[in-house]
Each structure stands twice: as structure tokens, then as C-alpha cells.
Design a protein around this motif. Sequence first.
Motif, PDB file in Angstrom:
ATOM      1  N   GLU A 221     -20.870  29.985  30.913  1.00 22.57           N
ATOM      2  CA  GLU A 221     -20.809  28.734  30.076  1.00 22.57           C
ATOM      3  C   GLU A 221     -19.666  28.705  29.268  1.00 22.57           C
ATOM      4  O   GLU A 221     -18.889  27.714  28.945  1.00 22.57           O
ATOM      5  CB  GLU A 221     -22.211  28.832  29.274  1.00 22.57           C
ATOM      6  CG  GLU A 221     -23.421  28.475  30.028  1.00 22.57           C
ATOM      7  CD  GLU A 221     -24.662  28.509  29.055  1.00 22.57           C
ATOM      8  OE1 GLU A 221     -24.454  28.635  27.979  1.00 22.57           O
ATOM      9  OE2 GLU A 221     -25.695  28.413  29.508  1.00 22.57           O
ATOM     10  N   TYR A 222     -19.197  29.643  28.672  1.00 22.54           N
ATOM     11  CA  TYR A 222     -17.867  29.684  27.813  1.00 22.54           C
ATOM     12  C   TYR A 222     -16.633  29.354  28.544  1.00 22.54           C
ATOM     13  O   TYR A 222     -15.912  28.468  28.070  1.00 22.54           O
ATOM     14  CB  TYR A 222     -17.739  31.075  27.100  1.00 22.54           C
ATOM     15  CG  TYR A 222     -16.553  31.319  26.248  1.00 22.54           C
ATOM     16  CD1 TYR A 222     -16.322  30.681  25.390  1.00 22.54           C
ATOM     17  CD2 TYR A 222     -15.474  32.300  26.801  1.00 22.54           C
ATOM     18  CE1 TYR A 222     -15.156  31.009  24.489  1.00 22.54           C
ATOM     19  CE2 TYR A 222     -14.531  32.372  26.169  1.00 22.54           C
ATOM     20  CZ  TYR A 222     -14.257  31.938  25.095  1.00 22.54           C
ATOM     21  OH  TYR A 222     -12.829  32.131  24.221  1.00 22.54           O
ATOM     22  N   ALA A 225     -16.723  25.575  29.540  1.00 18.86           N
ATOM     23  CA  ALA A 225     -16.287  24.898  28.380  1.00 18.86           C
ATOM     24  C   ALA A 225     -14.790  24.918  28.440  1.00 18.86           C
ATOM     25  O   ALA A 225     -14.248  23.767  28.014  1.00 18.86           O
ATOM     26  CB  ALA A 225     -17.098  25.244  27.172  1.00 18.86           C
ATOM     27  N   LYS A 245     -14.736  16.355  22.201  1.00 21.18           N
ATOM     28  CA  LYS A 245     -16.176  16.801  22.501  1.00 21.18           C
ATOM     29  C   LYS A 245     -16.093  18.152  23.314  1.00 21.18           C
ATOM     30  O   LYS A 245     -16.846  19.006  22.940  1.00 21.18           O
ATOM     31  CB  LYS A 245     -16.627  15.851  23.549  1.00 21.18           C
ATOM     32  CG  LYS A 245     -17.883  16.133  24.386  1.00 21.18           C
ATOM     33  CD  LYS A 245     -18.355  15.284  25.316  1.00 21.18           C
ATOM     34  CE  LYS A 245     -19.418  15.774  26.207  1.00 21.18           C
ATOM     35  NZ  LYS A 245     -19.755  15.254  27.348  1.00 21.18           N
ATOM     36  N   HIS A 246     -15.166  18.341  24.149  1.00 25.20           N
ATOM     37  CA  HIS A 246     -15.155  19.743  24.690  1.00 25.20           C
ATOM     38  C   HIS A 246     -14.467  20.657  23.823  1.00 25.20           C
ATOM     39  O   HIS A 246     -15.090  21.858  23.934  1.00 25.20           O
ATOM     40  CB  HIS A 246     -14.354  19.651  25.824  1.00 25.20           C
ATOM     41  CG  HIS A 246     -14.841  18.671  27.138  1.00 25.20           C
ATOM     42  ND1 HIS A 246     -15.964  18.900  27.677  1.00 25.20           N
ATOM     43  CD2 HIS A 246     -14.242  17.720  27.933  1.00 25.20           C
ATOM     44  CE1 HIS A 246     -16.439  18.124  28.729  1.00 25.20           C
ATOM     45  NE2 HIS A 246     -15.241  17.246  28.796  1.00 25.20           N
ATOM     46  N   SER A 248     -15.248  20.810  20.730  1.00 28.70           N
ATOM     47  CA  SER A 248     -16.518  21.241  20.113  1.00 28.70           C
ATOM     48  C   SER A 248     -17.425  22.123  20.674  1.00 28.70           C
ATOM     49  O   SER A 248     -18.122  22.940  20.082  1.00 28.70           O
ATOM     50  CB  SER A 248     -17.185  20.061  19.708  1.00 28.70           C
ATOM     51  OG  SER A 248     -18.176  20.299  18.793  1.00 28.70           O
ATOM     52  N   GLU A 249     -17.570  21.892  21.845  1.00 31.64           N
ATOM     53  CA  GLU A 249     -18.573  22.782  22.797  1.00 31.64           C
ATOM     54  C   GLU A 249     -17.848  24.189  22.708  1.00 31.64           C
ATOM     55  O   GLU A 249     -18.665  25.136  22.826  1.00 31.64           O
ATOM     56  CB  GLU A 249     -18.493  22.327  24.383  1.00 31.64           C
ATOM     57  CG  GLU A 249     -19.237  20.934  24.363  1.00 31.64           C
ATOM     58  CD  GLU A 249     -19.108  20.374  25.827  1.00 31.64           C
ATOM     59  OE1 GLU A 249     -18.509  21.097  26.675  1.00 31.64           O
ATOM     60  OE2 GLU A 249     -19.741  19.407  26.185  1.00 31.64           O
ATOM     61  N   GLN A 252     -18.635  26.198  19.563  1.00 32.42           N
ATOM     62  CA  GLN A 252     -20.180  26.484  19.666  1.00 32.42           C
ATOM     63  C   GLN A 252     -20.043  27.943  19.570  1.00 32.42           C
ATOM     64  O   GLN A 252     -20.812  29.062  19.137  1.00 32.42           O
ATOM     65  CB  GLN A 252     -21.004  25.824  20.051  1.00 32.42           C
ATOM     66  CG  GLN A 252     -21.080  24.338  19.639  1.00 32.42           C
ATOM     67  CD  GLN A 252     -21.489  24.416  18.302  1.00 32.42           C
ATOM     68  OE1 GLN A 252     -22.660  25.246  17.900  1.00 32.42           O
ATOM     69  NE2 GLN A 252     -20.980  23.591  17.459  1.00 32.42           N
TER      70      GLN A 252
END
Length: 272
Positions: A221-222, A225, A245-246, A248-249, A252
Motif C-alpha cells: 500500500e505504501y 501510494a 492528494k497522493h 497526503s496518502e 499517512q
Amino acid sequence: MKRLYLAFALLVGISFSQQITMKRPPKSLEKYYPPQSQRMEYLSNMHTMSVAFHGINLNINEGRWDKALEWANQLKKTYEESARMVPEWRDYFKPALADNLVKAVQSKNVDAVINASRELGQTCSKCHQDNQAVVKLYYHFPRYDNITLEDPVELQNLKTKDYMKKLSDSMKSLRVFLLQGEVSKAREHGDNFVERAKQLNTMCTKCHTSKASIESLAGKEYLTALDNLQKALKAPQINRDNVFKHLSEVGQFCYRCHNVHLIPVLVQNALK
């Protein structure tokens, strides 16, 4: 009623304060924690005493005073040994109170055991409220001082702190140039950020050795992103909102790691 009160009294003896003052743990404690010792003897003693307290309580509530006395003697022995291990903390320890607890159990008087347990427990509580939090932060979290990573952009080995600075600067440069409308520079620093961020997960494997733990921290997932961020940066016409947006992902995942590791590192560095 005495049974319940005894259990309550032993728990009260190991309470915590809401106010914590942090100071560097004493030097003599170092030999009982990594890297000097992998056995963590001092912590082991704390666990032994906690179990002994419970053993006293459990056996008295079952009417087994002989077994309770065995645990009381174990508690006294470990308590006195712990006092000798860290001379700087000798004022926290009151060996006479451990002896009083043994005598109280020998008397088979529940009220005497309650009082002796409370008095001894208060010495544990005082030491815990002054020292437990900082000792956990200082000794129980891994250090990063000796870990190095190869910077995939500048092709040099950097210490963790320096690598994180480069990574952070790349991310901030991406944001600045994108907000200023300087697309080519934003792409350049964005690519640097992605490459550095991908390389970062090699540090995780120094401590996190299972595939499952790596996957949850900086796995598929990392990397997805980061790939999405890189694709957004390479688009013929950059959509600034899409890039942010990406970004910010990805952030996280940074937050998740910092939330576990950053505070202990800051405390460790402050107390050096």
C-alpha cells in the motif's frame, strides 16, 4: 469482604501519578539493558516482584498461607536485590517494609498483610511515577544512531537523521515549487522524494523482520501510494490537487511511523 479489600490494597500499592518529570536514568541502570545486556535483569526483577505481590494475594484469598509466605520471601529477596542494583535509587527502597510484609504473612493476619502491602507498594509507586515512563522511552525503544541508509539521489551513506532531513526537504521543495507554478522543479524534487521514500523501508527491516510487519508499515500500500504520486507528477498537465492528494496518502504512512518512533527518539536525544 476482606478478600476483596486485600486484592484492592495490593493494586493501590502500584498506582501512577499524572505528573511526570523526566530526567536521564542513572548510569548504573545501563548494564541491565541493551546493548550491554540482552537479559534486561532490572526489568525482569520488576516483573518478578509484580508476580510475587499477586502470588501473595492469590494464595491468601485461597487460604494457602504457606504458599503466600513463599511468595513474600521471593518478593523480599528481589526487592533487596533491586535496591543494590541501582545505588542512585536507594532512597526509593525501604527494605524494612519488605521484611514487615514477610512477618505479616507469617502472622496470618489479613489486616496486617493489607497494611504492609500498602506501605511497601507505595515505595514502588513513588519510584514508578518518577522513573518508569522515562526508562521505558530511553531503554525500550530502538536507537537509530548507528543505522545508515544509502541516499538513492546523491549516492552516499547517511545517518538516519540526515537521511530524514533530505527526505523532508525533498517533500517540502516539491510543495513549494508546485505552489509557485514551477512545474519542472516540482517534478525533479518530487522524483527525489519518491526515490528516497521508497528506499526508506529498507531501514524498517533492521528491526521488523517478519513480512507481515513490513507489509503493514511500508509494504504494497505504501509503495502504491508512492507510485500514484510519481504518476501524478509525470502527467503531461500536472493536476496540483491530485498531487497533493497522493502526497497526503503517503503522509499517512509517515505519520503512522512517527507516532510510534519519533517521540521516543526525541526523548532519548534530549536525555543524552
